[in-house]
Write a protein that holds these residues in place. Structure first.
Motif, PDB file in Angstrom:
ATOM      1  N   UNK A 133       0.836  -1.186   0.000  1.00 34.38           N
ATOM      2  CA  UNK A 133       0.000   0.000   0.000  1.00 34.38           C
ATOM      3  C   UNK A 133       0.875   1.242   0.000  1.00 34.38           C
ATOM      4  N   UNK A 134       2.124   1.102   0.424  1.00 34.06           N
ATOM      5  CA  UNK A 134       3.086   2.200   0.418  1.00 34.06           C
ATOM      6  C   UNK A 134       4.063   1.953  -0.722  1.00 34.06           C
ATOM      7  N   UNK A 135       4.298   2.963  -1.506  1.00 37.38           N
ATOM      8  CA  UNK A 135       5.148   2.792  -2.674  1.00 37.38           C
ATOM      9  C   UNK A 135       6.570   3.241  -2.388  1.00 37.38           C
ATOM     10  N   UNK A 136       7.505   2.314  -2.543  1.00 43.31           N
ATOM     11  CA  UNK A 136       8.926   2.613  -2.460  1.00 43.31           C
ATOM     12  C   UNK A 136       9.571   1.955  -3.663  1.00 43.31           C
ATOM     13  N   UNK A 137      10.560   2.599  -4.192  1.00 43.03           N
ATOM     14  CA  UNK A 137      11.261   1.979  -5.295  1.00 43.03           C
ATOM     15  C   UNK A 137      12.726   2.376  -5.223  1.00 43.03           C
ATOM     16  N   UNK A 138      13.582   1.528  -5.741  1.00 39.10           N
ATOM     17  CA  UNK A 138      15.014   1.804  -5.619  1.00 39.10           C
ATOM     18  C   UNK A 138      15.477   2.876  -6.599  1.00 39.10           C
ATOM     19  N   UNK A 139      16.468   3.647  -6.157  1.00 40.72           N
ATOM     20  CA  UNK A 139      17.128   4.582  -7.056  1.00 40.72           C
ATOM     21  C   UNK A 139      18.035   3.798  -8.009  1.00 40.72           C
TER      22      UNK A 139
ATOM     23  N   UNK B 103      17.726  -0.719  10.585  1.00 38.69           N
ATOM     24  CA  UNK B 103      17.741  -1.070   9.155  1.00 38.69           C
ATOM     25  C   UNK B 103      16.582  -2.002   8.833  1.00 38.69           C
ATOM     26  N   UNK B 104      16.376  -3.015   9.668  1.00 45.47           N
ATOM     27  CA  UNK B 104      15.266  -3.945   9.442  1.00 45.47           C
ATOM     28  C   UNK B 104      13.914  -3.239   9.529  1.00 45.47           C
ATOM     29  N   UNK B 105      13.800  -2.252  10.410  1.00 43.29           N
ATOM     30  CA  UNK B 105      12.564  -1.466  10.516  1.00 43.29           C
ATOM     31  C   UNK B 105      12.327  -0.669   9.234  1.00 43.29           C
ATOM     32  N   UNK B 106      13.375  -0.040   8.698  1.00 42.45           N
ATOM     33  CA  UNK B 106      13.258   0.711   7.440  1.00 42.45           C
ATOM     34  C   UNK B 106      12.836  -0.233   6.312  1.00 42.45           C
ATOM     35  N   UNK B 107      13.427  -1.412   6.253  1.00 39.31           N
ATOM     36  CA  UNK B 107      13.055  -2.380   5.214  1.00 39.31           C
ATOM     37  C   UNK B 107      11.585  -2.776   5.356  1.00 39.31           C
ATOM     38  N   UNK B 108      11.143  -3.017   6.592  1.00 39.51           N
ATOM     39  CA  UNK B 108       9.756  -3.393   6.841  1.00 39.51           C
ATOM     40  C   UNK B 108       8.802  -2.264   6.453  1.00 39.51           C
ATOM     41  N   UNK B 109       9.139  -1.040   6.822  1.00 43.69           N
ATOM     42  CA  UNK B 109       8.286   0.113   6.506  1.00 43.69           C
ATOM     43  C   UNK B 109       8.151   0.332   5.007  1.00 43.69           C
ATOM     44  N   UNK B 110       9.132  -0.125   4.247  1.00 38.79           N
ATOM     45  CA  UNK B 110       9.115   0.053   2.798  1.00 38.79           C
ATOM     46  C   UNK B 110       8.780  -1.245   2.063  1.00 38.79           C
ATOM     47  N   UNK B 111       8.216  -2.201   2.796  1.00 37.73           N
ATOM     48  CA  UNK B 111       7.807  -3.492   2.229  1.00 37.73           C
ATOM     49  C   UNK B 111       8.937  -4.171   1.470  1.00 37.73           C
ATOM     50  N   UNK B 112      10.124  -4.147   2.070  1.00 38.45           N
ATOM     51  CA  UNK B 112      11.295  -4.770   1.460  1.00 38.45           C
ATOM     52  C   UNK B 112      11.847  -5.895   2.335  1.00 38.45           C
ATOM     53  N   UNK B 113      10.999  -6.440   3.215  1.00 39.08           N
ATOM     54  CA  UNK B 113      11.428  -7.549   4.071  1.00 39.08           C
ATOM     55  C   UNK B 113      11.941  -8.690   3.212  1.00 39.08           C
ATOM     56  N   UNK B 114      13.054  -9.269   3.621  1.00 44.05           N
ATOM     57  CA  UNK B 114      13.593 -10.426   2.922  1.00 44.05           C
ATOM     58  C   UNK B 114      14.298 -10.103   1.618  1.00 44.05           C
ATOM     59  N   UNK B 115      14.358  -8.834   1.247  1.00 45.51           N
ATOM     60  CA  UNK B 115      14.998  -8.462  -0.009  1.00 45.51           C
ATOM     61  C   UNK B 115      16.519  -8.417   0.107  1.00 45.51           C
ATOM     62  N   UNK B 116      17.017  -8.324   1.344  1.00 49.10           N
ATOM     63  CA  UNK B 116      18.462  -8.292   1.558  1.00 49.10           C
ATOM     64  C   UNK B 116      18.789  -8.875   2.916  1.00 49.10           C
ATOM     65  N   UNK B 117      20.014  -9.322   3.060  1.00 56.19           N
ATOM     66  CA  UNK B 117      20.499  -9.870   4.318  1.00 56.19           C
ATOM     67  C   UNK B 117      21.117  -8.749   5.135  1.00 56.19           C
ATOM     68  N   UNK B 118      20.747  -8.671   6.409  1.00 58.33           N
ATOM     69  CA  UNK B 118      21.320  -7.680   7.321  1.00 58.33           C
ATOM     70  C   UNK B 118      21.986  -8.456   8.451  1.00 58.33           C
ATOM     71  N   UNK B 119      23.273  -8.204   8.647  1.00 54.95           N
ATOM     72  CA  UNK B 119      24.015  -8.920   9.685  1.00 54.95           C
ATOM     73  C   UNK B 119      25.189  -8.094  10.164  1.00 54.95           C
TER      74      UNK B 119
END
Length: 120
Positions: free
Chosen positions: A28-34, A62-78
Motif C-alpha cells: 500500500x506504500x510505494x517505495x522503489x530503488x534509485x 535497518x530492518x525497521x526501514x526495510x519493513x516500513x518500505x515493504x522490502x522484508x527479505x529483499x536483503x540480508x542484514x548482519x
C-alpha cells in the motif's frame, strides 16, 4: 577480516537464491530503488561504531526501514568485523562498499538507495 569476507560471500549467495525464489508482496506504500537494491548489508558492532549507534541497534533500525518500505527479505542484514574507519561510524557495508556515519533512518534510506514516494 577474512571471516567477514567469507560470511559476506555466503550471505550474498544465499540472498541471491532467496531473492530469485521470493515473490514480492503487494504494497500500500510505494517505495522503489534509485538503483538495484543491495543484497547484503553488514553492520559494524565493534566498540567505537557501537558507541556511535551501530551494532544491534542499527541492525534493528535497518530492518525497521526495510519493513516500513515493504522490502522484508529483499536483503540480508548482519553484523561484521571492524572496517578500520572507527572515527567515521557507525559504519555499514552495502554489498561490500563501506558507508560511514549511518546514524538515522534517512541515512539508511540513502545508503540502501531506497526512494520513497512523497505523500503530498
Amino acid at each position: 577480516m577474512k571471516q567477514c569476507l567469507q560470511q559476506m560471500i555466503i550471505s550474498m549467495l544465499i540472498a541471491g537464491v532467496a531473492g530469485f525464489l521470493m515473490v514480492k508482496p503487494s504494497s500500500t506504500r510505494t517505495s522503489f530503488p534509485l538503483r538495484d537494491l543491495p543484497e547484503n548489508v553488514q553492520v559494524c558492532g565493534f566498540k567505537d561504531c557501537k558507541r556511535a549507534g551501530g551494532g544491534a541497534k542499527l541492525e534493528k533500525m535497518i530492518n525497521t526501514v526495510l519493513e516500513e518500505n515493504n522490502l522484508n527479505g529483499q536483503m540480508t542484514v548482519q553484523g561484521c568485523d571492524c572496517q578500520g574507519e572507527c572515527g567515521y561510524g557507525p559504519n555499514i557495508l552495502v554489498d561490500g562498499k563501506i558507508v560511514n556515519g549511518v546514524k538515522d533512518k534517512d541515512a539508511i534510506v540513502k545508503a540502501l538507495g531506497i526512494m520513497q514516494e512523497s505523500s503530498s
